[in-house]
Design an enzyme around this catalytic site. Sequence first.
Site, PDB file in Angstrom:
ATOM      1  N   ASP A 250       1.045  -1.342  -0.026  1.00 35.78           N
ATOM      2  CA  ASP A 250      -0.014   0.201  -0.143  1.00 35.78           C
ATOM      3  C   ASP A 250       0.975   1.111   0.105  1.00 35.78           C
ATOM      4  O   ASP A 250       1.655   1.628   0.819  1.00 35.78           O
ATOM      5  CB  ASP A 250      -1.066  -0.014   1.362  1.00 35.78           C
ATOM      6  CG  ASP A 250      -1.808   1.304   1.213  1.00 35.78           C
ATOM      7  OD1 ASP A 250      -2.618   1.324   0.315  1.00 35.78           O
ATOM      8  OD2 ASP A 250      -1.816   1.986   2.338  1.00 35.78           O
ATOM      9  N   GLU A 287       1.728  -0.070  -4.847  1.00 35.44           N
ATOM     10  CA  GLU A 287       0.863   0.964  -5.070  1.00 35.44           C
ATOM     11  C   GLU A 287       1.726   2.172  -5.043  1.00 35.44           C
ATOM     12  O   GLU A 287       2.094   2.515  -3.816  1.00 35.44           O
ATOM     13  CB  GLU A 287      -0.288   1.155  -4.119  1.00 35.44           C
ATOM     14  CG  GLU A 287      -1.220   2.203  -4.641  1.00 35.44           C
ATOM     15  CD  GLU A 287      -2.278   2.662  -3.270  1.00 35.44           C
ATOM     16  OE1 GLU A 287      -3.282   3.336  -3.539  1.00 35.44           O
ATOM     17  OE2 GLU A 287      -2.007   2.294  -2.274  1.00 35.44           O
TER      18      GLU A 287
END
Length: 584
Positions: A250, A287
């Site tokens: 993330d 990401e």
Amino acid sequence: MQFGVWAPRAQTVELVLGTGGDATTIPMGRSGSPREGWWTAEAEGAAGTRYAFRLDGGDPRPDPRSGWQPDGVHGPSAVVDPSAFGWTDAGWTGRDVHGAVFYELHVGTFTEEGTFAAAAEHLDHLVDLGVEVVEVLPVSAWDGPWNWGYDGVAPYAVHHEYGGPQGFAAFVDACHAKGLAVALDCVYNHLGPSGNYLGEFGPYFTDKHDTPWGAAVNLDDDGSVEVRRWIVDNALRWFRDFHVDALRLDAVHALVDDSPRHVLQQLADETADLAGELGRPLGLVAESDLNDAVMVTPTAQGGRGMTAQWDDDVHHALHAWLTGERQGYYADFGDPEVVKTVFEEAFFHAGRFSTFRGEVWGAPVDRAQVPGTAFLGYLQTHDQVGNRALGDRIGHLLSPARQAAGAALYLLGPFTPMVFMGEEWNASTKWQFFTSFPDPELGKAVSEGRRGEFGQHGWDAEDVPDPQDPATRENSVLRWDEVAEPEHARVLDWYRSLTALRRELPAFTDLREVRVDVAGNALVLHRGDVRVVVTLGAGADVEVEGTPVEVLASFTDGPAPELLGEGVRTAAEAVVVVRVATAA
């Protein structure tokens, strides 16, 4: 067994074994290992045994490396024995994530039960859809039963309400039995607001850098060697103990690290070593908001060494063109020429000015060196749906034909495609932002903050769902009973046909240069001897390079497409996949 904890600033550390009146307190000693700041103690600890650590006579705290929090994130940890999981996947040889069809799945809303066991009952649906990698949103323990997963405070612990560590292992095992790889979403850039006791143990955070969540995780300040070890060991544990095939990392742009060797490079190198040891591929999917292929450049060449990265420009280009939305970060998108640029160059903001950011952003990608499959392309994600005020999906904004067109472009495009759960049948349910913090003051702050945020953007605050209302989670649960309804089944059949084409035709295994032509309201994607023709607006006769000889698939709410001598005649809103005769 040996219990250990890193607490470099503590003067005394005690192991609290058991709970309540049956608890036993055992003094811990400083470890004699070269790693400073560790404390250890020997004690009996069968699987399930509760334990905690008391620092300098304070309250017992859960283990920063706890694998299970069955009594909640404020309670004691529980011993986990990975050797007792009962695996049956000895024949599983893994899967390279490049080019594989991903499926983003949130366990808590995939089914009404919201458990790993319930999710496993629908794996045949994913196999029939053509999915190859199941990407599971974060499962690390958080405070309360329901959450997206990005408020986790115990990165090693599997959320108890989902089924705990045993439940997750059984889910991965079931996926492998169906030929499905598993990617796990991991959050290393911040922790949630309730149950985070790491700062009491050591310098896990630093004021040296700022992030959107406050103080940054300490990757380059005093004590950072052990904090980096805490992150890397966590990642390797998912691969080794839970047989996970890939990790989605993330917001890695928030992993601020000025060390000579970035923590992602360290993770990439150690993951590669473990892949060699285990004899199967292990993937790292980042990401990143940086729009820079340094993320997927090998560490030996000075890159971060990620296997692949999310590409939000693919989403923005398709979303803005198909919906007409131009607010916020969609400001620079919407023109079909932007779609062309993204599909041919990977990023639109690649050294171009970003209106939303107010500066030049990104860097060009050398497509001769970096294949399209190093980037994940998608029409929607948990972020792009759930962070809308009402949690409306792309299918709630578009005609079926327009959604079908977007799906064809990214599923047959040059990228590694990812489907968001329920997208494949245009689920009627929204997917909204929800939490379930037990602390009423924290819950109130989250609710007011959410409504205030969207109120500033022109939404009526009363229309914004309350994250703390149990109905918000319940309204986000997929309705599996609607899959067979004609309007949903038609969309599902379309997605299945696209993944079948991707799987079966050589045009989609050829990773060479891709091309997009734009003419008026028509766009043509070239993939080998296949053309994906999209028209939005008035019907058109669309020229294609090569003589069309076969319609492979089509989706339209108007007349069926017709093959012409040099092109295709389409309806007003349509997508047609054709094979062409090419020169020898």
